[in-house]
Design a protein around this motif. Structure first.
Motif, PDB file in Angstrom:
ATOM      1  N   TYR A   1      -0.780   6.054   3.736  1.00 17.34           N
ATOM      2  CA  TYR A   1      -1.763   6.111   4.815  1.00 17.34           C
ATOM      3  C   TYR A   1      -2.816   7.167   4.514  1.00 17.34           C
ATOM      4  O   TYR A   1      -2.512   8.318   4.237  1.00 17.34           O
ATOM      5  N   ASP A   2      -4.067   6.747   4.583  1.00 15.91           N
ATOM      6  CA  ASP A   2      -5.172   7.626   4.250  1.00 15.91           C
ATOM      7  C   ASP A   2      -5.934   7.954   5.522  1.00 15.91           C
ATOM      8  O   ASP A   2      -6.387   7.067   6.221  1.00 15.91           O
ATOM      9  N   GLU A   3      -6.076   9.244   5.806  1.00 15.59           N
ATOM     10  CA  GLU A   3      -6.749   9.648   7.043  1.00 15.59           C
ATOM     11  C   GLU A   3      -8.161   9.094   7.142  1.00 15.59           C
ATOM     12  O   GLU A   3      -8.692   8.902   8.214  1.00 15.59           O
ATOM     13  N   ASN A   4      -8.781   8.858   5.977  1.00 17.04           N
ATOM     14  CA  ASN A   4     -10.163   8.392   5.997  1.00 17.04           C
ATOM     15  C   ASN A   4     -10.280   6.900   6.246  1.00 17.04           C
ATOM     16  O   ASN A   4     -11.372   6.357   6.322  1.00 17.04           O
ATOM     17  N   GLY A   5      -9.128   6.232   6.340  1.00 15.20           N
ATOM     18  CA  GLY A   5      -9.169   4.827   6.709  1.00 15.20           C
ATOM     19  C   GLY A   5      -9.333   3.886   5.537  1.00 15.20           C
ATOM     20  O   GLY A   5      -9.466   2.691   5.712  1.00 15.20           O
ATOM     21  N   LYS A   6      -9.272   4.407   4.297  1.00 16.24           N
ATOM     22  CA  LYS A   6      -9.419   3.527   3.133  1.00 16.24           C
ATOM     23  C   LYS A   6      -8.305   2.495   3.085  1.00 16.24           C
ATOM     24  O   LYS A   6      -8.497   1.351   2.698  1.00 16.24           O
ATOM     25  N   LEU A   7      -7.135   2.945   3.452  1.00 12.18           N
ATOM     26  CA  LEU A   7      -5.958   2.097   3.437  1.00 12.18           C
ATOM     27  C   LEU A   7      -6.214   0.747   4.091  1.00 12.18           C
ATOM     28  O   LEU A   7      -5.754  -0.284   3.624  1.00 12.18           O
ATOM     29  N   PHE A   8      -6.974   0.771   5.196  1.00 10.11           N
ATOM     30  CA  PHE A   8      -7.120  -0.431   6.005  1.00 10.11           C
ATOM     31  C   PHE A   8      -7.873  -1.543   5.285  1.00 10.11           C
ATOM     32  O   PHE A   8      -7.837  -2.672   5.693  1.00 10.11           O
ATOM     33  N   ALA A   9      -8.563  -1.185   4.192  1.00 11.22           N
ATOM     34  CA  ALA A   9      -9.345  -2.206   3.498  1.00 11.22           C
ATOM     35  C   ALA A   9      -8.637  -2.705   2.235  1.00 11.22           C
ATOM     36  O   ALA A   9      -9.063  -3.667   1.620  1.00 11.22           O
ATOM     37  N   ASP A  10      -7.559  -2.056   1.849  1.00  5.77           N
ATOM     38  CA  ASP A  10      -6.962  -2.344   0.549  1.00  5.77           C
ATOM     39  C   ASP A  10      -5.647  -3.104   0.717  1.00  5.77           C
ATOM     40  O   ASP A  10      -4.639  -2.554   1.155  1.00  5.77           O
ATOM     41  N   SER A  11      -5.647  -4.391   0.307  1.00  6.74           N
ATOM     42  CA  SER A  11      -4.469  -5.225   0.557  1.00  6.74           C
ATOM     43  C   SER A  11      -3.281  -4.810  -0.314  1.00  6.74           C
ATOM     44  O   SER A  11      -2.140  -5.140  -0.009  1.00  6.74           O
ATOM     45  N   SER A  12      -3.534  -4.075  -1.392  1.00  5.97           N
ATOM     46  CA  SER A  12      -2.400  -3.680  -2.227  1.00  5.97           C
ATOM     47  C   SER A  12      -1.532  -2.635  -1.518  1.00  5.97           C
ATOM     48  O   SER A  12      -0.432  -2.324  -1.955  1.00  5.97           O
ATOM     49  N   ASN A  13      -2.037  -2.096  -0.406  1.00  8.53           N
ATOM     50  CA  ASN A  13      -1.266  -1.123   0.366  1.00  8.53           C
ATOM     51  C   ASN A  13      -0.314  -1.771   1.371  1.00  8.53           C
ATOM     52  O   ASN A  13       0.417  -1.082   2.066  1.00  8.53           O
ATOM     53  N   ILE A  14      -0.343  -3.108   1.477  1.00 11.52           N
ATOM     54  CA  ILE A  14       0.562  -3.768   2.429  1.00 11.52           C
ATOM     55  C   ILE A  14       1.999  -3.524   2.008  1.00 11.52           C
ATOM     56  O   ILE A  14       2.341  -3.649   0.828  1.00 11.52           O
ATOM     57  N   ASP A  15       2.805  -3.166   2.968  1.00 16.32           N
ATOM     58  CA  ASP A  15       4.226  -2.950   2.699  1.00 16.32           C
ATOM     59  C   ASP A  15       5.003  -4.166   3.178  1.00 16.32           C
ATOM     60  O   ASP A  15       5.369  -4.266   4.348  1.00 16.32           O
ATOM     61  N   CYS A  16       5.249  -5.146   2.282  1.00 11.94           N
ATOM     62  CA  CYS A  16       5.944  -6.369   2.688  1.00 11.94           C
ATOM     63  C   CYS A  16       7.395  -6.077   3.045  1.00 11.94           C
ATOM     64  O   CYS A  16       7.967  -6.661   3.956  1.00 11.94           O
ATOM     65  N   MET A  17       7.985  -5.131   2.269  1.00 15.12           N
ATOM     66  CA  MET A  17       9.431  -4.961   2.357  1.00 15.12           C
ATOM     67  C   MET A  17       9.912  -4.410   3.687  1.00 15.12           C
ATOM     68  O   MET A  17      11.015  -4.713   4.122  1.00 15.12           O
ATOM     69  N   VAL A  18       9.088  -3.605   4.334  1.00 12.93           N
ATOM     70  CA  VAL A  18       9.574  -2.961   5.557  1.00 12.93           C
ATOM     71  C   VAL A  18       9.957  -4.018   6.601  1.00 12.93           C
ATOM     72  O   VAL A  18      10.886  -3.817   7.392  1.00 12.93           O
ATOM     73  N   CYS A  19       9.282  -5.169   6.567  1.00 13.62           N
ATOM     74  CA  CYS A  19       9.627  -6.223   7.513  1.00 13.62           C
ATOM     75  C   CYS A  19      10.532  -7.295   6.902  1.00 13.62           C
ATOM     76  O   CYS A  19      11.288  -7.947   7.615  1.00 13.62           O
ATOM     77  N   HIS A  20      10.427  -7.533   5.582  1.00 17.87           N
ATOM     78  CA  HIS A  20      11.111  -8.694   5.014  1.00 17.87           C
ATOM     79  C   HIS A  20      12.341  -8.357   4.185  1.00 17.87           C
ATOM     80  O   HIS A  20      12.975  -9.257   3.644  1.00 17.87           O
ATOM     81  N   ASP A  21      12.671  -7.070   4.086  1.00 13.68           N
ATOM     82  CA  ASP A  21      13.912  -6.690   3.414  1.00 13.68           C
ATOM     83  C   ASP A  21      15.094  -7.206   4.229  1.00 13.68           C
ATOM     84  O   ASP A  21      15.210  -6.918   5.421  1.00 13.68           O
ATOM     85  N   ASN A  22      15.975  -7.982   3.588  1.00 10.67           N
ATOM     86  CA  ASN A  22      17.157  -8.445   4.321  1.00 10.67           C
ATOM     87  C   ASN A  22      18.441  -7.748   3.875  1.00 10.67           C
ATOM     88  O   ASN A  22      19.533  -8.194   4.210  1.00 10.67           O
ATOM     89  N   THR A  23      18.305  -6.672   3.073  1.00  9.88           N
ATOM     90  CA  THR A  23      19.510  -5.934   2.711  1.00  9.88           C
ATOM     91  C   THR A  23      19.840  -4.880   3.758  1.00  9.88           C
ATOM     92  O   THR A  23      20.937  -4.365   3.809  1.00  9.88           O
ATOM     93  N   GLY A  24      18.861  -4.563   4.581  1.00 14.76           N
ATOM     94  CA  GLY A  24      19.089  -3.538   5.599  1.00 14.76           C
ATOM     95  C   GLY A  24      19.067  -2.134   5.034  1.00 14.76           C
ATOM     96  O   GLY A  24      19.538  -1.205   5.674  1.00 14.76           O
ATOM     97  N   THR A  25      18.521  -1.961   3.819  1.00 11.97           N
ATOM     98  CA  THR A  25      18.523  -0.625   3.204  1.00 11.97           C
ATOM     99  C   THR A  25      17.148   0.032   3.184  1.00 11.97           C
ATOM    100  O   THR A  25      17.047   1.236   2.974  1.00 11.97           O
ATOM    101  N   TYR A  26      16.096  -0.747   3.397  1.00 12.72           N
ATOM    102  CA  TYR A  26      14.747  -0.204   3.217  1.00 12.72           C
ATOM    103  C   TYR A  26      14.416   0.823   4.301  1.00 12.72           C
ATOM    104  O   TYR A  26      14.503   0.530   5.504  1.00 12.72           O
ATOM    105  N   VAL A  27      14.060   2.009   3.889  1.00 15.57           N
ATOM    106  CA  VAL A  27      13.695   3.080   4.824  1.00 15.57           C
ATOM    107  C   VAL A  27      12.466   3.796   4.301  1.00 15.57           C
ATOM    108  O   VAL A  27      12.351   4.036   3.101  1.00 15.57           O
ATOM    109  N   LYS A  28      11.573   4.125   5.214  1.00 14.73           N
ATOM    110  CA  LYS A  28      10.413   4.904   4.814  1.00 14.73           C
ATOM    111  C   LYS A  28      10.755   6.387   4.859  1.00 14.73           C
ATOM    112  O   LYS A  28      11.563   6.829   5.678  1.00 14.73           O
ATOM    113  N   ALA A  29      10.122   7.145   3.952  1.00 12.27           N
ATOM    114  CA  ALA A  29      10.392   8.575   3.887  1.00 12.27           C
ATOM    115  C   ALA A  29       9.668   9.294   5.023  1.00 12.27           C
ATOM    116  O   ALA A  29       8.640   8.844   5.509  1.00 12.27           O
TER     117      ALA A  29
END
Lengths: 222, 527
Positions: B131-159
């Motif tokens: 996450y970038d305070e300047n809002g760059k993140l919002f324009a860059d699709s490579s920053n999408i975190d697919c795993m946080v929603c689609h992980d089915n192992t139940g192990t994915y955690v953000k730091a």
């Protein structure tokens, strides 16, 4: 004047009377539970029983209206001011002097003028008020979406308060009624008459009966 | 003739009796059986991601995984980037404000107050990486975190405090192989911990819902139908139905009980009629926070006390924090009866920089609109969270303090414990004035309670509301006539006086009658 056992209350009238008595007591009891005054069945059951009894009461009213119209008994309830003072005088003073009833009870004129006025009031005001507000209570919807805007009643309060007033009026009537039936020839003679249909009445001579009939006809034609 | 009448009358009454009783049968409606059948079937996955060659590489960081996802799911990035989970805001039309982009950037709450200046920490619950305070993140699709929603192992955690990056020890290959529809654990990892800990915010969403019993939630119970969040929060093109009124003003894109259960789910018509004015949740969620406590009160004004120059914490017997130097004092509660409000689906929000007109009473941060007189309103259960939070008494606005920072000396309250500095830096970063004066104002937030649905046997009974008792559930909602609770005092008093007078009249009359009868008899005898 001779005393004679007369068949004064026919079967349906007695059935109607007692059924009405049971239903009104039951409706009052469950009704006051819904009102929050007593707790017995629980709110949900009280509502359920009250509604069932209400439909039974409606059914009974329809039969009673039919009976009154077809037998002409409705004429018994046409109010009259004649002798009303005498009747009041009797209940307030003469009854303590062991005086006789001022109104003669006959098959074609069972009610004294006070009864006529009170019963007429019940039939034309209190019961209709109770039934109308009760039906509105049951079928009232707010908001009545897609319904007729003009009958979109915004608050139940008006309906509920009218229903309550009617209930209180009926209860005070029943209190008076229960007391006044003890003022017959003996304390239980009126009650017995409503149970068996027979009451010992002063049988007037032929002449007087005819006069009464003529009077009834005249009133009916008015 | 008389006999016939009697027979007809009796017959009619028996018929009416029969209709009355038979029409009140309790049976399970067909629709509910169908729903149970539908949601009891657990379908198998249509796709086994572990067999895809693009996933057979060694993943070292989450961005590589996202890249692999996008190589097949090549039209989904824009869906995610249009979602609230990505933008942290929604376009809303608000009466009096016009079109507002309402979200974490401009709304304040009465928990950790606001995200501005604290993004590094808050981004733990963003579906993006870095996450970038300047809002760059919002324009860059490579920053999408697919795993946080689609992980089915139940192990994915953000730091923690790593701007949305996952913890470094994860096995990304295993997670990528498991990809599938979001489960309760995907949603719960953020939504159960909102406000800085388990069940702090919602009251009806907490870690007991990862594997709840039917007792806790009749839909999600693992001993029951075991439904996942997305069964009700139906999702199309990454747009998830059902949104929360702490941060949304318009009545749209919602998830309703009625979507599955219809608006007439009961066999009893009288219960169905309630749906005109009472939301399903009101009767079917008698209490919230059924397993763990939820935070009810947060007093920021006591924050900043230190022991030997160090921050400290205090706990109650259940292990809930009652004091934290960084946050202040708290009150918690369990098995809470909700507060009930009229709600038509729209809300208005206090936004950063709004002037507070009346500082003598609690400020409501998200006012839920509605009243009995409003056709669209129904009674909803809510959790009301009360707080005392910093505001500027001169400029009359809530303060967005700087809370989080990596080091001391940058003004962050959680490092320096200085309200003045935290307010000064926080307001400056938000582009708002600060007078130099800090006071504390009581604020309220309304959280509609929608989860922890009880079985029908445990739903509210009629007399929980239809009662004259002051403990009645609806005793505070007084803008309408409720049978069993309300009555017209004048009518009731008048009627009781009338009945008492009638009774006294009867008693007097009968006594005089009795006495005079004896006297008359006596006279007769004497005569």
């Amino acid at each position: 004047m001779a005393k004679k056992l007369v068949y004064i209350y026919p079967g349906f009238e007695r059935f109607w009377h007692w059924m009405q008595a049971i239903l009104i007591f039951f409706l009052a009891f469950t009704g006051f539970e819904i009102h929050g005054s007593v707790e017995f069945f629980g709110f949900r059951e009280a509502v359920r029983y009250h509604n069932i009894a209400a439909y039974m009461f409606l059914g009974l009213i329809i039969f009673a209206i039919f009976w009154h119209l077809t037998t002409g008994q409705w004429k018994q309830y046409i109010p009259t001011f004649e002798n009303i003072k005498g009747q009041l005088n009797y209940y307030l003073f003469d009854i303590f002097k062991n005086a006789p009833h001022p109104t003669k009870k006959t098959v074609i004129s069972k009610l004294n003028p006070l009864q006529k006025i009170v019963y007429f009031g019940l039939k034309i005001l209190v019961i209709p008020m109770s039934v109308t507000s009760g039906l509105l209570y049951m079928f009232y919807r707010y908001p009545s979406k897609y319904g007729v805007e003009a009958i979109n009643i915004q608050s139940l309060e008006f309906i509920a308060v009218f229903h309550t007033i009617a209930a209180f009026l009926l209860i005070s009537f029943i209190m008076m009624h229960l007391y006044l039936i003890t003022t017959g020839e003996t304390i239980t003679s009126n009650l017995q008459a409503m149970l068996t249909g027979y009451e010992e009445l002063d049988v007037a001579d032929e002449e007087k009966t005819e006069t009464n009939q003529v009077q009834l006809k005249v009133e009916a034609n008015k | 003739m008389k006999k016939i009448f009697l027979i007809i009358a009796l017959f009619g009454l028996v018929t009416l009796l029969a209709i009355g009783f038979l029409s009140q049968k309790d049976y399970e409606p067909d629709n509910q059986m169908k729903l149970k059948e539908k949601y009891s079937k657990k379908g198998k996955k249509a796709v086994d991601h572990s067999q895809f060659s693009v996933l057979q590489q060694d993943f070292n960081n989450p961005k590589q995984v996202t890249q692999a996802c996008v190589s097949c799911h090549n039209m989904t990035a824009h869906q995610v980037m249009n979602s609230n989970h990505w933008n942290w805001e929604r376009e809303e039309y608000v009466e009096g404000r016009g079109i507002v982009y309402l979200g974490k950037k401009n709304a304040l709450n009465n928990f950790c107050i606001g995200s501005h200046g604290n993004e590094q920490s808050c981004a733990k619950c963003h579906v993006g990486l870095g996450y970038d305070e300047n809002g760059k993140l919002f324009a860059d699709s490579s920053n999408i975190d697919c795993m946080v929603c689609h992980d089915n192992t139940g192990t994915y955690v953000k730091a923690t405090e790593k701007a949305g990056e996952p913890v470094s020890t994860l096995n990304f290959n295993e997670i990528a192989f498991s990809s599938g529809k979001p489960t309760r654990s995907n949603c719960g990892v953020c939504h159960f911990y909102g406000g800085g800990g388990n069940n702090v915010k919602h009251g009806d969403l907490e870690e007991a819902m990862f594997e709840p019993t039917k007792e806790i939630d009749v839909h999600m119970g693992t001993d029951g139908v075991n439904m996942q969040c997305v069964a009700c929060h139906k999702t199309e093109q990454h747009n998830i139905a059902g949104k929360l009124y702490s941060l949304s003003s318009m009545n749209r894109n919602r998830a309703y009980c009625e979507d599955c259960h219809t608006s007439t789910p009961h066999a009893d018509d009288i219960l169905n009629e309630h749906n005109l004015k009472v939301a399903c949740q009101t009767c079917h969620i008698p209490t919230y926070a059924k397993a763990n406590s939820t935070k009810m009160y947060w007093d920021w004004s006591t924050a900043g006390k230190l022991k030997n120059g160090e921050p400290y914490h205090e706990e109650d017997s259940l292990g809930n924090h009652t004091y934290l130097s960084i946050k202040g004092s708290f009150e918690w509660d369990r098995n809470v009866k909700p507060d009930y409000v009229w709600f038509n689906g729209t809300a208005s929000h206090y936004l950063k920089g709004d002037i507070i007109n009346d500082t003598t009473k609690p400020l409501i941060l998200n006012k839920l609109h509605g009243s009995y007189a409003d056709d669209e309103s129904k009674i909803y259960p809510t959790k009301i969270h009360v707080a005392k939070q910093p505001y500027d008494p001169i400029n009359k606005m809530l303060i967005q303090p700087k809370l989080f920072s990596e080091k001391k000396g940058e003004g962050a309250f959680w490092k320096d414990f200085d309200w003045y500095k935290a307010a000064e830096v926080g307001m400056k970063e938000s582009g708002l004035p600060f007078s130099g004066k800090i006071s504390f104002l009581e604020t309220e937030m309304y959280w509609p309670v929608n989860h922890m649905v009880s079985s029908k046997e445990n739903a509210l009974s009629c007399n929980e509301c239809h009662t004259r008792s002051e403990n009645g559930r609806l005793s505070k909602l007084t803008d309408f006539y409720l049978p069993g609770r309300d009555y017209n005092a004048a009518v009731d008093t008048g009627a009781i006086i009338m009945l008492i007078l009638s009774f006294l009249g009867i008693v007097t009359h009968s006594i005089v009658r009795f006495l005079s009868k004896r006297k008359n008899k006596g006279e007769v005898n004497n005569g």
